[in-house]
Design a protein around this motif. Structure first.
Motif, mmCIF file in Angstrom:
data_model
loop_
_atom_site.group_PDB
_atom_site.id
_atom_site.type_symbol
_atom_site.label_atom_id
_atom_site.label_comp_id
_atom_site.label_asym_id
_atom_site.label_seq_id
_atom_site.Cartn_x
_atom_site.Cartn_y
_atom_site.Cartn_z
ATOM 1 N N LYS A 266 0.909 -2.331 -7.310
ATOM 2 C CA LYS A 266 0.994 -1.816 -5.903
ATOM 3 C C LYS A 266 0.160 -2.843 -4.993
ATOM 4 O O LYS A 266 0.613 -3.075 -3.940
ATOM 5 N N ILE A 267 -1.026 -2.877 -5.441
ATOM 6 C CA ILE A 267 -2.047 -3.821 -4.671
ATOM 7 C C ILE A 267 -1.495 -5.092 -4.350
ATOM 8 O O ILE A 267 -1.501 -5.933 -3.375
ATOM 9 N N LEU A 268 -0.986 -5.656 -5.617
ATOM 10 C CA LEU A 268 -0.393 -7.294 -5.437
ATOM 11 C C LEU A 268 0.968 -7.325 -4.718
ATOM 12 O O LEU A 268 0.948 -8.079 -3.858
ATOM 13 N N ALA A 269 1.564 -6.306 -4.646
ATOM 14 C CA ALA A 269 2.924 -6.161 -3.888
ATOM 15 C C ALA A 269 2.590 -6.365 -2.574
ATOM 16 O O ALA A 269 3.155 -6.752 -1.630
ATOM 17 N N ALA A 270 1.554 -5.347 -2.269
ATOM 18 C CA ALA A 270 1.431 -4.951 -0.837
ATOM 19 C C ALA A 270 0.602 -6.656 -0.312
ATOM 20 O O ALA A 270 0.862 -6.816 1.064
ATOM 21 N N TRP A 271 -0.202 -7.155 -1.163
ATOM 22 C CA TRP A 271 -0.804 -8.542 -0.663
ATOM 23 C C TRP A 271 0.391 -9.279 -0.381
ATOM 24 O O TRP A 271 0.233 -10.112 0.567
ATOM 25 N N VAL A 272 1.287 -9.396 -1.288
ATOM 26 C CA VAL A 272 2.460 -10.437 -1.396
ATOM 27 C C VAL A 272 2.926 -10.396 -0.074
ATOM 28 O O VAL A 272 3.295 -11.236 0.721
ATOM 29 N N LEU A 273 3.409 -8.968 0.307
ATOM 30 C CA LEU A 273 4.161 -8.980 1.381
ATOM 31 C C LEU A 273 3.649 -9.360 2.591
ATOM 32 O O LEU A 273 4.158 -9.413 3.953
ATOM 33 N N THR A 274 2.175 -9.453 2.781
ATOM 34 C CA THR A 274 1.379 -9.922 4.004
ATOM 35 C C THR A 274 1.420 -11.586 4.191
ATOM 36 O O THR A 274 1.159 -11.912 5.161
ATOM 37 N N LEU A 275 1.891 -11.941 3.221
ATOM 38 C CA LEU A 275 1.785 -13.696 3.217
ATOM 39 C C LEU A 275 3.060 -14.119 4.194
ATOM 40 O O LEU A 275 3.989 -13.532 4.089
ATOM 41 N N LYS A 276 2.642 -14.891 5.043
ATOM 42 C CA LYS A 276 3.413 -15.577 5.852
ATOM 43 C C LYS A 276 3.618 -16.909 5.845
ATOM 44 O O LYS A 276 2.737 -17.626 5.731
#
Length: 102
Positions: free
Chosen positions: A92-102
């Motif tokens: 979940k931490i990795l997924a949340a982080w990936v979704l912040t990448l632009k």
């Protein structure tokens, strides 16, 4: 006893968003970087591409967390992504982080 439970619940509620800041460290400590980079395709897609593709997907964090933990096949071509040695929380931490990448 109730104040302790309330404090624990509040700590958990406020921790998850800040844990996304741990995404880069977690990414480097797991086998993710063997197949992914942030900006360019390696074996798997660039993480920024994953973020863009999932930006408007309802429940994207949960979907990505499941893919990270259990692996997937066919989402980005014929190359399968194997299951990763991560806990549910780490996924979940990795997924949340990936979704912040632009």
């Amino acid at each position: 006893m109730k104040p302790i439970l309330i404090a624990l619940a509040l700590t958990a509620a406020y921790s998850l968003p800040t844990l996304a800041q741990d995404g880069p460290t977690l990414f480097k400590s797991k086998p993710c970087a063997a197949c992914h980079s942030i900006d360019t395709k390696v074996v798997g897609p660039a993480l920024k591409e994953v973020a863009a593709k999932n930006a408007s997907v309802p429940g994207a964090q949960d979907v990505l967390a499941k893919h990270i933990k259990e692996g997937t096949q066919g989402n980005w071509g014929p190359m399968p992504m194997p299951a990763n040695p991560v806990t549910e929380e780490e996924a979940k931490i990795l997924a949340a982080w990936v979704l912040t990448l632009k």
